[in-house]
Structure formats: C-alpha cells, structure tokens
Design a protein around this motif. Structure first.
Motif, PDB file in Angstrom:
ATOM      1  N   GLN A 123      54.635  70.868  44.829  1.00 32.19           N
ATOM      2  CA  GLN A 123      53.928  72.138  44.766  1.00 32.19           C
ATOM      3  C   GLN A 123      52.797  72.037  43.747  1.00 32.19           C
ATOM      4  N   ASN A 124      51.870  72.974  43.883  1.00 31.80           N
ATOM      5  CA  ASN A 124      50.781  73.082  42.913  1.00 31.80           C
ATOM      6  C   ASN A 124      50.008  71.772  42.787  1.00 31.80           C
ATOM      7  N   PHE A 125      50.056  71.167  41.621  1.00 32.38           N
ATOM      8  CA  PHE A 125      49.227  70.000  41.319  1.00 32.38           C
ATOM      9  C   PHE A 125      49.906  68.680  41.680  1.00 32.38           C
ATOM     10  N   GLY A 126      51.236  68.711  41.879  1.00 29.89           N
ATOM     11  CA  GLY A 126      52.008  67.489  42.067  1.00 29.89           C
ATOM     12  C   GLY A 126      51.527  66.608  43.195  1.00 29.89           C
ATOM     13  N   LEU A 127      51.229  67.187  44.347  1.00 26.73           N
ATOM     14  CA  LEU A 127      50.830  66.387  45.502  1.00 26.73           C
ATOM     15  C   LEU A 127      49.433  65.790  45.353  1.00 26.73           C
ATOM     16  N   SER A 128      48.594  66.403  44.549  1.00 30.53           N
ATOM     17  CA  SER A 128      47.230  65.873  44.400  1.00 30.53           C
ATOM     18  C   SER A 128      47.213  64.568  43.609  1.00 30.53           C
ATOM     19  N   ILE A 129      48.226  64.338  42.791  1.00 29.28           N
ATOM     20  CA  ILE A 129      48.253  63.129  41.971  1.00 29.28           C
ATOM     21  C   ILE A 129      48.384  61.867  42.819  1.00 29.28           C
ATOM     22  N   PRO A 130      49.398  61.740  43.704  1.00 33.67           N
ATOM     23  CA  PRO A 130      49.451  60.532  44.540  1.00 33.67           C
ATOM     24  C   PRO A 130      48.258  60.402  45.480  1.00 33.67           C
ATOM     25  N   ILE A 131      47.745  61.534  45.972  1.00 35.55           N
ATOM     26  CA  ILE A 131      46.581  61.483  46.868  1.00 35.55           C
ATOM     27  C   ILE A 131      45.397  60.836  46.155  1.00 35.55           C
ATOM     28  N   ASN A 132      45.114  61.288  44.963  1.00 38.78           N
ATOM     29  CA  ASN A 132      43.960  60.764  44.224  1.00 38.78           C
ATOM     30  C   ASN A 132      44.226  59.381  43.650  1.00 38.78           C
ATOM     31  N   LEU A 133      45.479  59.081  43.348  1.00 35.88           N
ATOM     32  CA  LEU A 133      45.822  57.730  42.906  1.00 35.88           C
ATOM     33  C   LEU A 133      45.578  56.728  44.036  1.00 35.88           C
ATOM     34  N   ILE A 134      45.976  57.097  45.245  1.00 36.11           N
ATOM     35  CA  ILE A 134      45.751  56.237  46.408  1.00 36.11           C
ATOM     36  C   ILE A 134      44.251  56.033  46.627  1.00 36.11           C
ATOM     37  N   SER A 135      43.492  57.096  46.514  1.00 34.91           N
ATOM     38  CA  SER A 135      42.035  56.992  46.680  1.00 34.91           C
ATOM     39  C   SER A 135      41.436  56.084  45.619  1.00 34.91           C
ATOM     40  N   PHE A 136      41.907  56.232  44.401  1.00 33.34           N
ATOM     41  CA  PHE A 136      41.405  55.453  43.271  1.00 33.34           C
ATOM     42  C   PHE A 136      41.647  53.951  43.491  1.00 33.34           C
ATOM     43  N   ILE A 137      42.875  53.585  43.897  1.00 35.41           N
ATOM     44  CA  ILE A 137      43.217  52.169  44.084  1.00 35.41           C
ATOM     45  C   ILE A 137      42.589  51.620  45.357  1.00 35.41           C
ATOM     46  N   SER A 138      42.539  52.430  46.408  1.00 38.42           N
ATOM     47  CA  SER A 138      41.963  51.974  47.672  1.00 38.42           C
ATOM     48  C   SER A 138      40.510  51.546  47.506  1.00 38.42           C
ATOM     49  N   LEU A 139      39.777  52.236  46.653  1.00 35.75           N
ATOM     50  CA  LEU A 139      38.375  51.886  46.419  1.00 35.75           C
ATOM     51  C   LEU A 139      38.230  50.521  45.756  1.00 35.75           C
ATOM     52  N   GLU A 140      39.278  50.070  45.071  1.00 34.58           N
ATOM     53  CA  GLU A 140      39.254  48.736  44.471  1.00 34.58           C
ATOM     54  C   GLU A 140      39.141  47.670  45.550  1.00 34.58           C
ATOM     55  N   PHE A 141      39.785  47.927  46.691  1.00 33.74           N
ATOM     56  CA  PHE A 141      39.698  46.996  47.817  1.00 33.74           C
ATOM     57  C   PHE A 141      38.379  47.194  48.577  1.00 33.74           C
ATOM     58  N   THR A 142      38.012  48.442  48.778  1.00 33.97           N
ATOM     59  CA  THR A 142      36.806  48.752  49.553  1.00 33.97           C
ATOM     60  C   THR A 142      35.557  48.152  48.928  1.00 33.97           C
ATOM     61  N   TYR A 143      35.439  48.252  47.613  1.00 34.40           N
ATOM     62  CA  TYR A 143      34.240  47.766  46.924  1.00 34.40           C
ATOM     63  C   TYR A 143      34.338  46.297  46.515  1.00 34.40           C
ATOM     64  N   GLY A 144      35.449  45.633  46.875  1.00 33.77           N
ATOM     65  CA  GLY A 144      35.584  44.211  46.568  1.00 33.77           C
ATOM     66  C   GLY A 144      35.955  43.909  45.130  1.00 33.77           C
ATOM     67  N   THR A 145      36.399  44.932  44.388  1.00 31.99           N
ATOM     68  CA  THR A 145      36.752  44.720  42.978  1.00 31.99           C
ATOM     69  C   THR A 145      37.940  43.779  42.842  1.00 31.99           C
ATOM     70  N   ILE A 146      38.942  43.949  43.708  1.00 31.97           N
ATOM     71  CA  ILE A 146      40.125  43.090  43.665  1.00 31.97           C
ATOM     72  C   ILE A 146      39.733  41.629  43.934  1.00 31.97           C
ATOM     73  N   ARG A 147      38.905  41.436  44.937  1.00 25.56           N
ATOM     74  CA  ARG A 147      38.462  40.084  45.291  1.00 25.56           C
ATOM     75  C   ARG A 147      37.712  39.439  44.120  1.00 25.56           C
ATOM     76  N   ASN A 148      36.877  40.203  43.459  1.00 26.74           N
ATOM     77  CA  ASN A 148      36.128  39.673  42.317  1.00 26.74           C
ATOM     78  C   ASN A 148      37.064  39.280  41.167  1.00 26.74           C
ATOM     79  N   LYS A 149      38.131  40.043  40.982  1.00 27.20           N
ATOM     80  CA  LYS A 149      39.100  39.708  39.934  1.00 27.20           C
ATOM     81  C   LYS A 149      39.805  38.389  40.243  1.00 27.20           C
ATOM     82  N   ILE A 150      40.097  38.167  41.534  1.00 27.11           N
ATOM     83  CA  ILE A 150      40.733  36.911  41.933  1.00 27.11           C
ATOM     84  C   ILE A 150      39.774  35.747  41.719  1.00 27.11           C
ATOM     85  N   ILE A 151      38.517  35.933  42.110  1.00 27.45           N
ATOM     86  CA  ILE A 151      37.498  34.887  41.930  1.00 27.45           C
ATOM     87  C   ILE A 151      37.325  34.553  40.449  1.00 27.45           C
ATOM     88  N   ALA A 152      37.491  35.567  39.601  1.00 27.52           N
ATOM     89  CA  ALA A 152      37.336  35.361  38.153  1.00 27.52           C
ATOM     90  C   ALA A 152      38.508  34.597  37.543  1.00 27.52           C
TER      91      ALA A 152
END
Length: 289
Positions: free
Chosen positions: A73-102
């Motif tokens: 309820q309230n704010f609780g559900l928005s936390i996993p939603i935004n956490l997923i968005s936050f981490i997913s962008l790491e893959f989308t923008y190639g940040t994870i791949r760059n960390k592996i290359i490093a």
C-alpha cells in the motif's frame, strides 16, 4: 568492490529515478497524513468530542508508523518498481558491460547491484516512514503503549513497545528480502516490462496470504498447519499477520508472537541468501551484451 559502490553513490546523487521516487514519497506522506487527519476530524465531529479525546486515531505517530511500512500500500509498491527501473537501465545503457570490460568479476558486479539496491530501497522506505511518523506525531501525538486505528473500523486495537520494535525490525528485513528478489528478477529478465509484473504479483500475494489466513484463524477456524506453513514459507507473514491477545473489556492487543518473529527472521535471511546466490549464479552464467 569499493570502487563499484562509490560509482553507485555518485550516480545515485544525480539519478532522476531516485529523485522522482523520493519526491513522490514525500508528497504521498504529506497527502496521506492530511487524509487520515481529515478522517479523525470527521469522526470526532460525528461523536461530538474534541479531537484530542478521540481514541484509536488514524493520524497518530504509532498509526502512521505502522501504515507507512506496508509493502503493498501507499509507497511500498513504488520502491521495487523504481528499483527495477534503476537496475534495468544499467543493462540498457551498457554500464554492466563496461564494468566487465574494466576487469570487474561478474560476482562483484552482482554484489554491487545488490548492495546498491539495498541502499536504494532502505533509504527510500526509511525516509518515507520517518516523514509519516513525524507528521503523525506532530498532529496526533505518539504513544507506544496506546491505540491505533480501529481494526476493520470497529474493533479497538492496542499496541506496546514490544510489538512496535518487532514490527519495525521485521519490516526492515522484508525490504531486504524484497530487494534481493527484485535484483535477481531484473538481472535475469533484464527488461522493465517483464520484471515489474513478476515482482509485484509475488509481493502482493505473499503479503495477502499472511493477513487473510491469520484473520480467519482469529475468527476461530483451526488453521494451525496453514499458519505454520506460511510462517516458514512466506517471508512477509509476520509483517502482515493479524495476531492479537484479548485484553479486559474486549480490546485487542496487537502482537507478533515469538513463533512468528523467530521463524520470520530465519525465513527472510534464507530467502535473501537464496535470491542473492541464485541471481549471482545465473548472472555469471549468462553473457552480457
């Protein structure tokens, strides 16, 4: 590992997703506090009593503290939603791949994602809870051995320090488990649209089962077997179960039983570890494009 975490903190300070979620949480905390305060005003007027004499307030420090921790309820559900968005962008923008290359190992990268997710989730929920608790205390006062809003609108419910401390501790543990699960799902699926429904459905049902089953059991139905199964299998059981002791005059004292408390601690630790190591293993086996 330290460099990865420092990079995360640097990114978090400038991340738009985190800022938007934080501002939404602050706005929601203020809005809901005013809503609950309005309900208390209406109730006091209907009963022709001063607001200060109203028992079982919706807008008090203890009531707002309990309401604000809800995962569904309230704010609780928005936390996993935004956490997923936050981490997913790491893959989308190639940040994870760059960390592996490093030269960073995949296990260190996944551990970094998990730790970063914990900071993301716990900082948001703690800020939200503190704002709700603070506003509720200013408006309606705080009594750790007092009453909360009537259960189902008509059954008076009391709490005490023992319940509140257990409630806070168990709920923080559930957000650790929730974070571990969300990080595993998003690193496996690597897509926002596919990850969010899975995480939300699991969270909602896990929270719902504990609440419904404990209510039925309180009504007199013998569900000892089911209750024990949920205590063991459902990490959200203790934070959502409705367990009571009946006081003199028929008032209910909200409790978290020793059985529920201890088993819930073990359950959350085990699930957090399973999701973490399971997600890390899958992440190591798959290629990152």
């Amino acid at each position: 590992m330290g460099r990865l975490f420092k990079a995360f903190l640097f990114k978090l300070k400038r991340d738009l997703t985190f800022r938007i979620t934080l501002f939404i949480g602050i706005g929601l905390a203020i809005f809901l506090t005013l809503i609950y305060f309005g309900i208390d005003l209406i109730t006091a007027n209907e009963n022709n009593i001063p607001l200060s004499e109203l028992a079982n307030k919706n807008c008090s420090g203890q009531a707002m503290l309990m309401n604000s921790f809800s995962q569904t309820q309230n704010f609780g559900l928005s936390i996993p939603i935004n956490l997923i968005s936050f981490i997913s962008l790491e893959f989308t923008y190639g940040t994870i791949r760059n960390k592996i290359i490093a030269g960073n190992s995949k296990f260190k990268i996944y551990t970094g994602l998990f730790v970063s997710g914990l900071v993301f989730s716990l900082s948001l929920i703690i800020i939200y809870v503190l704002i709700c608790f603070g506003l509720g205390t200013i408006i309606g006062g705080f009594n750790p051995n007092g009453s909360t809003a009537p259960f189902f609108g008509f059954i008076p419910t009391n709490i005490n320090w023992d319940f509140l401390l257990r409630f806070i501790f168990i709920n923080l543990l559930t957000y650790v488990t929730l974070t571990s699960f969300a990080v595993m799902v998003v690193t496996v699926i690597r897509h926002i649209g596919g990850s969010i429904p899975i995480v939300l459905i699991v969270i909602i049902f896990a929270a719902m089962f504990g609440s419904i089953s404990s209510l039925i059991a309180y009504g007199g139905t013998d569900l000892d077997g089911l209750i024990w199964a949920l205590r063991i299998l459902d990490p959200f059981y203790a934070s959502n179960a409705m367990e009571f002791k009946t006081l003199e005059g028929g008032t209910l004292l909200r409790i978290i039983s020793n059985e529920s408390f201890i088993v819930s601690i073990i359950s959350n630790i085990v699930y957090t570890a399973l999701f973490f190591f399971g997600g890390a293993l899958i992440f190591r086996k798959r290629d990152v494009k």
